[in-house]
Design a protein around this motif. Structure first.
Motif, PDB file in Angstrom:
ATOM      1  N   VAL A   1      43.220  30.868  -2.596  1.00  0.00           N
ATOM      2  CA  VAL A   1      43.062  30.963  -1.141  1.00  0.00           C
ATOM      3  C   VAL A   1      43.321  32.407  -0.729  1.00  0.00           C
ATOM      4  N   ALA A   2      42.276  33.116  -0.349  1.00  0.00           N
ATOM      5  CA  ALA A   2      42.356  34.557  -0.112  1.00  0.00           C
ATOM      6  C   ALA A   2      43.440  34.936   0.900  1.00  0.00           C
ATOM      7  N   LYS A   3      43.597  34.139   1.955  1.00  0.00           N
ATOM      8  CA  LYS A   3      44.559  34.490   3.003  1.00  0.00           C
ATOM      9  C   LYS A   3      45.990  34.519   2.492  1.00  0.00           C
ATOM     10  N   ASN A   4      46.245  33.841   1.357  1.00  0.00           N
ATOM     11  CA  ASN A   4      47.591  33.851   0.784  1.00  0.00           C
ATOM     12  C   ASN A   4      47.907  35.151   0.048  1.00  0.00           C
ATOM     13  N   TYR A   5      46.892  36.014  -0.095  1.00  0.00           N
ATOM     14  CA  TYR A   5      47.081  37.258  -0.845  1.00  0.00           C
ATOM     15  C   TYR A   5      46.618  38.495  -0.074  1.00  0.00           C
ATOM     16  N   GLU A   6      45.810  38.302   0.938  1.00  0.00           N
ATOM     17  CA  GLU A   6      45.272  39.428   1.696  1.00  0.00           C
ATOM     18  C   GLU A   6      46.383  40.200   2.395  1.00  0.00           C
ATOM     19  N   THR A   7      46.329  41.517   2.287  1.00  0.00           N
ATOM     20  CA  THR A   7      47.332  42.369   2.928  1.00  0.00           C
ATOM     21  C   THR A   7      46.809  43.795   3.009  1.00  0.00           C
ATOM     22  N   GLN A   8      47.368  44.558   3.904  1.00  0.00           N
ATOM     23  CA  GLN A   8      47.099  45.992   3.930  1.00  0.00           C
ATOM     24  C   GLN A   8      47.999  46.645   2.884  1.00  0.00           C
ATOM     25  N   THR A   9      47.431  47.503   2.075  1.00  0.00           N
ATOM     26  CA  THR A   9      48.228  48.122   1.029  1.00  0.00           C
ATOM     27  C   THR A   9      48.472  49.601   1.288  1.00  0.00           C
ATOM     28  N   THR A  10      49.679  50.035   0.999  1.00  0.00           N
ATOM     29  CA  THR A  10      50.041  51.451   1.156  1.00  0.00           C
ATOM     30  C   THR A  10      49.702  52.256  -0.093  1.00  0.00           C
ATOM     31  N   GLY A  11      49.318  51.576  -1.154  1.00  0.00           N
ATOM     32  CA  GLY A  11      48.890  52.269  -2.367  1.00  0.00           C
ATOM     33  C   GLY A  11      49.977  53.100  -3.009  1.00  0.00           C
ATOM     34  N   GLU A  12      51.177  52.540  -3.119  1.00  0.00           N
ATOM     35  CA  GLU A  12      52.312  53.313  -3.627  1.00  0.00           C
ATOM     36  C   GLU A  12      52.501  53.243  -5.134  1.00  0.00           C
ATOM     37  N   ASN A  13      51.894  52.245  -5.779  1.00  0.00           N
ATOM     38  CA  ASN A  13      52.177  52.100  -7.206  1.00  0.00           C
ATOM     39  C   ASN A  13      51.029  51.449  -7.958  1.00  0.00           C
ATOM     40  N   ILE A  14      51.157  51.452  -9.281  1.00  0.00           N
ATOM     41  CA  ILE A  14      50.311  50.648 -10.157  1.00  0.00           C
ATOM     42  C   ILE A  14      51.134  49.434 -10.545  1.00  0.00           C
ATOM     43  N   THR A  15      50.554  48.252 -10.381  1.00  0.00           N
ATOM     44  CA  THR A  15      51.296  47.016 -10.597  1.00  0.00           C
ATOM     45  C   THR A  15      50.858  46.330 -11.883  1.00  0.00           C
ATOM     46  N   PHE A  16      51.852  45.871 -12.638  1.00  0.00           N
ATOM     47  CA  PHE A  16      51.606  45.102 -13.863  1.00  0.00           C
ATOM     48  C   PHE A  16      52.378  43.790 -13.747  1.00  0.00           C
ATOM     49  N   VAL A  17      51.655  42.677 -13.818  1.00  0.00           N
ATOM     50  CA  VAL A  17      52.262  41.355 -13.643  1.00  0.00           C
ATOM     51  C   VAL A  17      52.515  40.697 -14.996  1.00  0.00           C
ATOM     52  N   ASN A  18      53.714  40.168 -15.153  1.00  0.00           N
ATOM     53  CA  ASN A  18      54.095  39.395 -16.332  1.00  0.00           C
ATOM     54  C   ASN A  18      54.289  40.275 -17.580  1.00  0.00           C
ATOM     55  N   PRO A  19      55.378  41.023 -17.639  1.00  0.00           N
ATOM     56  CA  PRO A  19      55.618  41.935 -18.767  1.00  0.00           C
ATOM     57  C   PRO A  19      56.070  41.212 -20.035  1.00  0.00           C
ATOM     58  N   VAL A  20      55.114  40.611 -20.709  1.00  0.00           N
ATOM     59  CA  VAL A  20      55.351  39.947 -21.989  1.00  0.00           C
ATOM     60  C   VAL A  20      54.302  40.467 -22.964  1.00  0.00           C
ATOM     61  N   PRO A  21      54.552  40.357 -24.268  1.00  0.00           N
ATOM     62  CA  PRO A  21      53.630  40.936 -25.259  1.00  0.00           C
ATOM     63  C   PRO A  21      52.179  40.499 -25.104  1.00  0.00           C
ATOM     64  N   GLN A  22      51.935  39.187 -24.874  1.00  0.00           N
ATOM     65  CA  GLN A  22      50.557  38.706 -24.798  1.00  0.00           C
ATOM     66  C   GLN A  22      49.778  39.351 -23.669  1.00  0.00           C
ATOM     67  N   LYS A  23      50.470  39.721 -22.612  1.00  0.00           N
ATOM     68  CA  LYS A  23      49.815  40.305 -21.446  1.00  0.00           C
ATOM     69  C   LYS A  23      49.631  41.823 -21.574  1.00  0.00           C
ATOM     70  N   GLY A  24      49.932  42.358 -22.762  1.00  0.00           N
ATOM     71  CA  GLY A  24      49.716  43.784 -22.980  1.00  0.00           C
ATOM     72  C   GLY A  24      50.879  44.649 -22.540  1.00  0.00           C
ATOM     73  N   MET A  25      52.084  44.135 -22.671  1.00  0.00           N
ATOM     74  CA  MET A  25      53.267  44.867 -22.217  1.00  0.00           C
ATOM     75  C   MET A  25      53.374  46.251 -22.866  1.00  0.00           C
ATOM     76  N   GLU A  26      53.092  46.339 -24.162  1.00  0.00           N
ATOM     77  CA  GLU A  26      53.233  47.630 -24.845  1.00  0.00           C
ATOM     78  C   GLU A  26      52.221  48.642 -24.331  1.00  0.00           C
ATOM     79  N   ILE A  27      51.031  48.182 -23.996  1.00  0.00           N
ATOM     80  CA  ILE A  27      50.039  49.091 -23.410  1.00  0.00           C
ATOM     81  C   ILE A  27      50.517  49.571 -22.050  1.00  0.00           C
ATOM     82  N   ALA A  28      51.016  48.654 -21.237  1.00  0.00           N
ATOM     83  CA  ALA A  28      51.505  49.020 -19.900  1.00  0.00           C
ATOM     84  C   ALA A  28      52.659  50.018 -20.001  1.00  0.00           C
ATOM     85  N   LEU A  29      53.568  49.791 -20.935  1.00  0.00           N
ATOM     86  CA  LEU A  29      54.693  50.706 -21.122  1.00  0.00           C
ATOM     87  C   LEU A  29      54.216  52.093 -21.530  1.00  0.00           C
ATOM     88  N   GLU A  30      53.235  52.129 -22.424  1.00  0.00           N
ATOM     89  CA  GLU A  30      52.734  53.427 -22.881  1.00  0.00           C
ATOM     90  C   GLU A  30      51.981  54.159 -21.780  1.00  0.00           C
TER      91      GLU A  30
END
Length: 252
Positions: free
Chosen positions: A65-94
């Motif tokens: 449901v788009a309205k549950n996620y829609e927001t104005q963004t300030t663009g302050e960061n790069i976001t990585f969700v779920n820091p576990v190995p399967q989700k590519g945690m080592e790539i994100a860390l590097e």
């Protein structure tokens, strides 16, 4: 699947939803269910089941449901969700380590074991540009500060729900070219081979972070991709209803 004979005895119409490709966990062949309809969460998932079992699932993407996620963004960061190995945690860390001038936010998803949390905390202690936040139900607070969503999964995601959530606010995605992620990302982001050179991730992230014209182009594409018919709630519910009504009763 091992319960198929008991399910058939109920004489209740059957519809099977397919949302993973963990074939090794199935206890028997789909042929035991006879001629029942199937729904897959992505074209990738449907193709894998057709190849493996000879069935032809309909494709309905996960409800978002788009309205549950829609927001104005300030663009302050790069976001990585779920820091576990399967989700590519080592790539994100590097990526974070090699981009010390860019702020990153890691947001927990799956519950971390004490050992995993300790190991992650130790790694993040060497990365002052990374903030770790606990999981939360309302992701708008996260996306309101997100400029780029990083999805470097190293296994075959069957879809990639977070990409749709982010794109609802025009946030471009840099993701692995694995599984169902390419169709989830569409034109609203960049796809990178997780087995390829790390420089490809760094280059993609830096260009998208620093090149405003390029960012605007992909942000517009991300928002457009979030609005394709396959993401529309009415389209999805209508297709579910059509498939449910067409489900035949088992024959004996």
């Amino acid at each position: 699947m091992t319960m198929a004979p008991n399910i058939l005895k109920t004489k209740i119409p059957i519809l099977v939803q397919l949302h993973d490709v963990a074939f090794e966990e199935y206890g028997s062949a789909f042929s035991q269910l006879a001629n029942v309809p199937y729904i897959a969460n992505s074209a990738y998932t449907a193709a894998r089941y057709k190849e493996r079992y000879g069935i032809a699932p309909s494709v309905i993407n996960p409800f978002t449901v788009a309205k549950n996620y829609e927001t104005q963004t300030t663009g302050e960061n790069i976001t990585f969700v779920n820091p576990v190995p399967q989700k590519g945690m080592e790539i994100a860390l590097e990526v974070a380590r090699r981009c010390p001038d860019i702020p990153f936010t890691f947001i927990e998803g799956w519950t971390l074991s004490p050992q995993a949390r300790k190991a992650l905390t130790e790694k993040l202690s060497k990365l002052p540009n990374v903030t770790l936040l606990p999981s939360r139900r309302d992701m708008r607070a996260i996306y309101s500060k997100c400029k780029i969503l990083l999805v470097p999964s190293i296994y075959n995601e069957t879809f990639g729900r977070v990409t749709v959530e982010a794109q609802a606010s025009g946030i471009p995605v840099v993701a692995s070219n694995r599984g169902g992620l390419p169709e989830a990302v569409g034109a609203g982001g960049l796809l990178i081979d997780p087995d390829g050179p790390m420089e490809n991730w760094i280059e993609a992230v830096r260009k998208l972070w620093h090149d405003q014209a390029y960012y605007s182009q992909l942000s517009t594409a991300a928002l457009a991709h979030a609005q394709i018919p396959e993401r529309d709630l009415k389209y999805q519910t209508d297709l579910w209803e059509k498939t449910l009504l067409a489900a035949p009763h088992p024959h004996f």
